[in-house]
Write a protein that holds these residues in place. Structure first.
Motif, short mmCIF file in Angstrom:
data_model
loop_
_atom_site.label_atom_id
_atom_site.label_comp_id
_atom_site.label_asym_id
_atom_site.label_seq_id
_atom_site.Cartn_x
_atom_site.Cartn_y
_atom_site.Cartn_z
N ALA A 71 1.17 -1.57 0.23
CA ALA A 71 0.12 0.11 0.03
C ALA A 71 0.87 1.12 -0.16
O ALA A 71 0.49 2.38 -0.69
CB ALA A 71 -0.84 -0.18 1.55
N GLN A 72 2.03 1.26 0.93
CA GLN A 72 2.96 2.17 0.26
C GLN A 72 3.26 2.81 -1.05
O GLN A 72 4.00 3.33 -1.17
CB GLN A 72 3.73 1.94 1.81
N SER A 73 4.13 1.73 -1.59
CA SER A 73 4.15 1.69 -2.66
C SER A 73 3.77 2.19 -3.60
O SER A 73 3.89 3.13 -4.22
CB SER A 73 5.07 0.25 -2.93
N LEU A 74 2.25 2.03 -3.16
CA LEU A 74 1.31 2.45 -4.16
C LEU A 74 1.27 4.06 -3.85
O LEU A 74 1.17 5.14 -5.01
CB LEU A 74 0.06 2.07 -4.02
N LEU A 101 -3.17 8.17 3.61
CA LEU A 101 -3.62 6.93 2.79
C LEU A 101 -3.57 5.47 1.97
O LEU A 101 -4.08 4.65 1.65
CB LEU A 101 -3.07 7.90 1.38
N ALA A 102 -1.92 5.24 3.12
CA ALA A 102 -1.84 3.86 3.01
C ALA A 102 -2.43 2.67 3.95
O ALA A 102 -3.30 1.84 3.20
CB ALA A 102 -0.09 3.78 3.24
N VAL A 103 -2.42 3.59 4.83
CA VAL A 103 -3.72 2.39 5.89
C VAL A 103 -5.33 2.60 5.05
O VAL A 103 -5.74 1.82 5.50
CB VAL A 103 -3.36 3.30 6.74
N GLN A 104 -5.90 3.26 4.51
CA GLN A 104 -7.15 3.19 4.04
C GLN A 104 -7.09 2.41 2.70
O GLN A 104 -7.65 2.24 2.63
CB GLN A 104 -6.77 4.90 3.90
N GLU A 142 -4.51 -0.48 3.07
CA GLU A 142 -4.52 -1.71 2.74
C GLU A 142 -5.87 -2.11 3.86
O GLU A 142 -5.77 -3.62 3.22
CB GLU A 142 -3.42 -1.27 3.97
N ARG A 143 -6.43 -1.35 4.19
CA ARG A 143 -7.88 -2.13 5.05
C ARG A 143 -9.56 -2.15 3.89
O ARG A 143 -10.43 -1.90 3.70
CB ARG A 143 -8.92 -0.60 5.87
N GLY A 144 -8.45 -0.93 2.40
CA GLY A 144 -10.25 -1.60 1.89
C GLY A 144 -11.31 -0.16 1.22
O GLY A 144 -11.84 -0.20 0.49
N GLU A 145 -10.44 0.77 2.11
CA GLU A 145 -11.31 2.45 2.38
C GLU A 145 -11.11 3.18 1.44
O GLU A 145 -11.57 4.58 1.26
CB GLU A 145 -11.33 3.36 3.59
N ALA A 146 -9.82 2.94 0.39
CA ALA A 146 -9.49 3.83 -0.34
C ALA A 146 -8.83 3.34 -1.83
O ALA A 146 -8.42 1.59 -1.35
CB ALA A 146 -8.10 4.63 -0.36
N THR A 147 -9.52 3.03 -3.01
CA THR A 147 -8.10 2.76 -3.79
C THR A 147 -8.19 3.32 -5.60
O THR A 147 -8.37 4.65 -5.48
CB THR A 147 -9.86 1.65 -5.17
N ILE A 148 -7.23 3.33 -5.43
CA ILE A 148 -6.12 4.04 -6.69
C ILE A 148 -7.36 3.31 -8.32
O ILE A 148 -6.83 1.88 -8.58
CB ILE A 148 -5.25 3.63 -6.57
N LEU A 149 -8.04 4.33 -8.77
CA LEU A 149 -8.36 3.66 -10.32
C LEU A 149 -7.53 3.77 -11.15
O LEU A 149 -6.63 4.50 -10.78
CB LEU A 149 -9.85 4.90 -9.81
N ALA A 150 -8.19 3.19 -12.34
CA ALA A 150 -7.15 2.82 -13.25
C ALA A 150 -6.89 3.00 -13.82
O ALA A 150 -8.24 3.93 -14.34
CB ALA A 150 -7.99 1.40 -13.91
N ALA A 151 -5.84 3.89 -14.44
CA ALA A 151 -5.65 4.73 -15.26
C ALA A 151 -5.58 4.74 -17.03
O ALA A 151 -5.78 5.65 -17.13
CB ALA A 151 -4.41 5.90 -15.18
N GLU A 152 -5.60 3.27 -17.14
CA GLU A 152 -5.46 2.93 -18.42
C GLU A 152 -6.74 2.74 -19.24
O GLU A 152 -8.20 2.57 -18.17
CB GLU A 152 -5.48 1.27 -18.81
N PRO A 153 -7.45 3.24 -20.45
CA PRO A 153 -8.54 2.93 -20.50
C PRO A 153 -9.80 2.40 -21.25
O PRO A 153 -8.65 0.66 -21.31
CB PRO A 153 -8.52 3.66 -22.39
N MET A 154 -10.88 1.77 -20.66
CA MET A 154 -11.09 1.33 -20.58
C MET A 154 -11.38 -0.32 -21.87
O MET A 154 -11.12 -1.19 -21.60
CB MET A 154 -12.83 1.48 -20.23
#
Length: 592
Positions: free
Chosen positions: A505-508, A560-563, A565-577
């Motif tokens: 999570a920290q690396s993300l 943010l790393a804790v969020q 890791e807990r599934g409370e935050a998600t980085i959305l995919a940047a690649e087009p659908m």
């Protein structure tokens, strides 16, 4: 005078006038001038000597300046300028090779996807063989041969019939519903009489597009309301793919660019996006125009791309404006945190020693606030005075074994008390609190001056190290005029435990860049999405904004790393659908 001739030398090795070049010339010129003056060479004699030295200086200084220039260019200090802009033989060869690759790239990707939807034909012995399309040297179909086989006249009739059938189906596509996903109409078309009579490559194209839309419909990162809109593009996209197979691999294709733009818009729409959402409304408008106006001319895709890009740019500008307003609040809060860390660090050494409770109380509260204030103001003198006062205060409550030391303490006490009172004045401490502090300090100092040990000395018992407190997310709301900021951080005294998940999570978080989008869980209003608009240079605080929301959010990296890791935050995919669908299709093919 040396400064006049040196540019002729340095110019042969440094492209462009830069501050670094000027600095090098100044240093060399100053050294030469000093050496010549020390040697007694001045006036015209110095000028003639410098002219005589010029050619030798090129040989001597040139390689050094050249190496330094390469070093600075490698570090990004100097630009990498070319002396000539004509393409070299190697560049031309590489360009020709790239053109050849681009010519065949579409066919290669189409062939890969073809394997996913259609098994290869076999020869009489059961050996699988490909079904290549006759091609010219340029990679296109051979003259007189259609993608379906037969003559050009037969192809034109067949394509017209297919386009007519698709246009009829395009007009019959129902209006989108935010609650009901549109079925894959390409499967139904493939099973129809027209679909069954398609030529081989036409049929494969339908199957490929249908499969890609299946992957889009299964993409969890795309909100269902957006899927319902994108589903209406099945027929227009199929028509484009049938007319131009470079659609599959050329990201510069107008239809691909429009799909990419819709993807960028879709990532900003949360799962609850509806007709009232400006982004949803704009995507719906684009889809409706394609449904009503597109026949075979892809210039409509170009026009819609321009309009969508302008709309998204306006949204980006609005988000950036909100970030500009909120950034000073984030920077101010960050400076307060840094000031608190600095105060805690310098007080920790004093508080680690046994001190009377009155002294620890003063240091932990009023004096800590005073140090934070001086740190924020940047007043180094006031900071030094406050620190020296702490040292004198701690020394004043230590036992004084002899009369002379007690006399020296008595002489210093008035100045010490005055400094403490001045500090309390700056903090506007209430009279009751001031009286309580000064009475306690008077009692302590009176005992020391009598030669007795100071009363109520507090010592810290040695206890086993406590287990780390699990990380707890805290937040606060800061309002300043029309700027509203939600600050998210880890509660003081808590820290996330180290694990593989936490490290991941920290690396993300460390890989985030400006423009990335994140989704945060919200039990009350549902998931909300924010765009990363700014990262503070001091502590890496992330400032997040959303054009649809008047509130900005700042998040510390560890929180943010804790969020995440807990599934409370998600980085959305940047690649087009559409690209994700192609990649998933290829991964499925490799796994088969």
């Amino acid at each position: 005078m040396s400064r006049i001739l040196l540019p002729n030398i340095a110019h042969r090795y440094i492209c462009g006038q830069t501050e670094s070049q000027g600095l090098i010339e100044d240093l060399i010129a100053q050294a030469l001038d000093k050496a010549l003056v020390d040697a007694g060479v001045v006036g015209m004699a110095q000028l003639e000597l410098l002219h005589a030295m010029e050619n030798h200086a090129v040989d001597l200084f040139g390689p050094t300046i050249h190496d330094l220039n390469l070093f600075l260019a490698g570090r990004g200090v100097l630009p990498k300028l070319r002396r000539s802009y004509s393409a070299s033989t190697a560049d031309k060869k590489q360009s020709n090779e790239k053109d050849t690759e681009n010519t065949t790239e579409s066919a290669d990707l189409f062939a890969l996807l073809q394997k996913l939807v259609a098994p290869p034909s076999t020869d009489g012995g059961g050996t699988a063989v490909a079904l290549p399309m006759p091609a010219t040297q340029s990679g296109g179909p051979a003259a007189g041969v259609s993608p379906q086989g037969g003559t050009p006249g037969q192809m034109a009739v067949a394509m017209e019939q297919v386009m007519a059938a698709l246009h009829t189906l395009q007009g019959a596509v129902p209006a989108p519903s935010a609650d009901v996903l549109m079925p894959n109409v390409l499967r139904d078309f493939r099973a129809s009489d027209t679909g069954q009579s398609l030529g081989y490559l036409q049929a494969v194209t339908v199957d490929i597009i249908a499969t890609l839309f299946d992957f889009i419909f299964d993409d969890a990162s795309v909100a269902d309301p957006i899927k319902a809109l994108v589903g209406r593009l099945q027929i227009p996209v199929l028509k484009v793919a049938m007319l131009d197979r470079t659609f599959f691999s050329s990201k510069a294709h107008p239809a691909r660019r429009l799909l990419d733009g819709i993807s960028r818009a879709a990532v900003r729409c949360g799962p609850q996006a509806g007709h009232d959402d400006p982004l949803y409304a704009r995507i719906a408008e684009i889809v409706e125009r394609l449904q009503n106006e597109f026949t075979q001319d892809t210039s409509l895709f170009d026009l819609l791309c321009v309009e969508l890009d302008a709309f998204l740019e306006g949204q980006e500008t609005a988000a950036d404006d909100r970030a500009v307003q909120a950034a000073p609040l984030v920077a101010e809060q960050e400076q307060r945190e840094l000031a608190a860390l600095a105060a805690d660090q310098v007080l920790a050494n004093w508080l680690a020693t046994p001190l009377p409770s009155a002294v620890t109380d003063l240091l932990n509260h009023e004096w800590r606030k005073l140090l934070i204030r001086h740190h924020l103001s940047g007043d180094d003198i006031a900071w030094g005075v406050a620190m020296s006062t702490v040292g004198e205060l701690v020394a004043s409550v230590q036992p004084q074994p002899d009369v002379q030391s007690r006399k020296r303490l008595a002489a210093r006490l008035p100045t010490l008390v005055r400094r403490i009172c001045e500090g309390l004045d700056k903090l506007h401490v209430t009279d009751d609190r001031r009286l309580a502090l000064t009475d306690q300090l008077f009692t302590l100092h009176a005992a020391v001056l009598r030669g007795a040990a100071p009363p109520a000395a507090s010592t810290r018992p040695i206890v086993p190290a406590a287990a780390p407190v699990p990380a707890q997310i805290a937040s606060e709301h800061i309002d300043c005029g029309e700027t509203h900021l939600e600050r998210v951080f880890l509660s003081p005294g808590t820290a996330p435990p180290r694990s593989e998940r936490s490290d991941h999570a920290q690396s993300l978080v460390e890989g985030l860049q400006r423009g990335d989008w994140l989704e945060f869980a919200n039990p009350e209003s549902g998931p909300v999405r924010y765009r990363l608009s700014w990262i503070s240079p001091q502590r890496g605080i992330l400032l997040l904004t959303n054009p649809q929301s008047p509130r900005a959010m700042s998040v510390s990296p560890d929180a943010l790393a804790v969020q995440i890791e807990r599934g409370e935050a998600t980085i959305l995919a940047a690649e087009p659908m559409f690209d994700r669908a192609v990649n998933r299709a290829l991964e499925t093919l490799k796994a088969a």
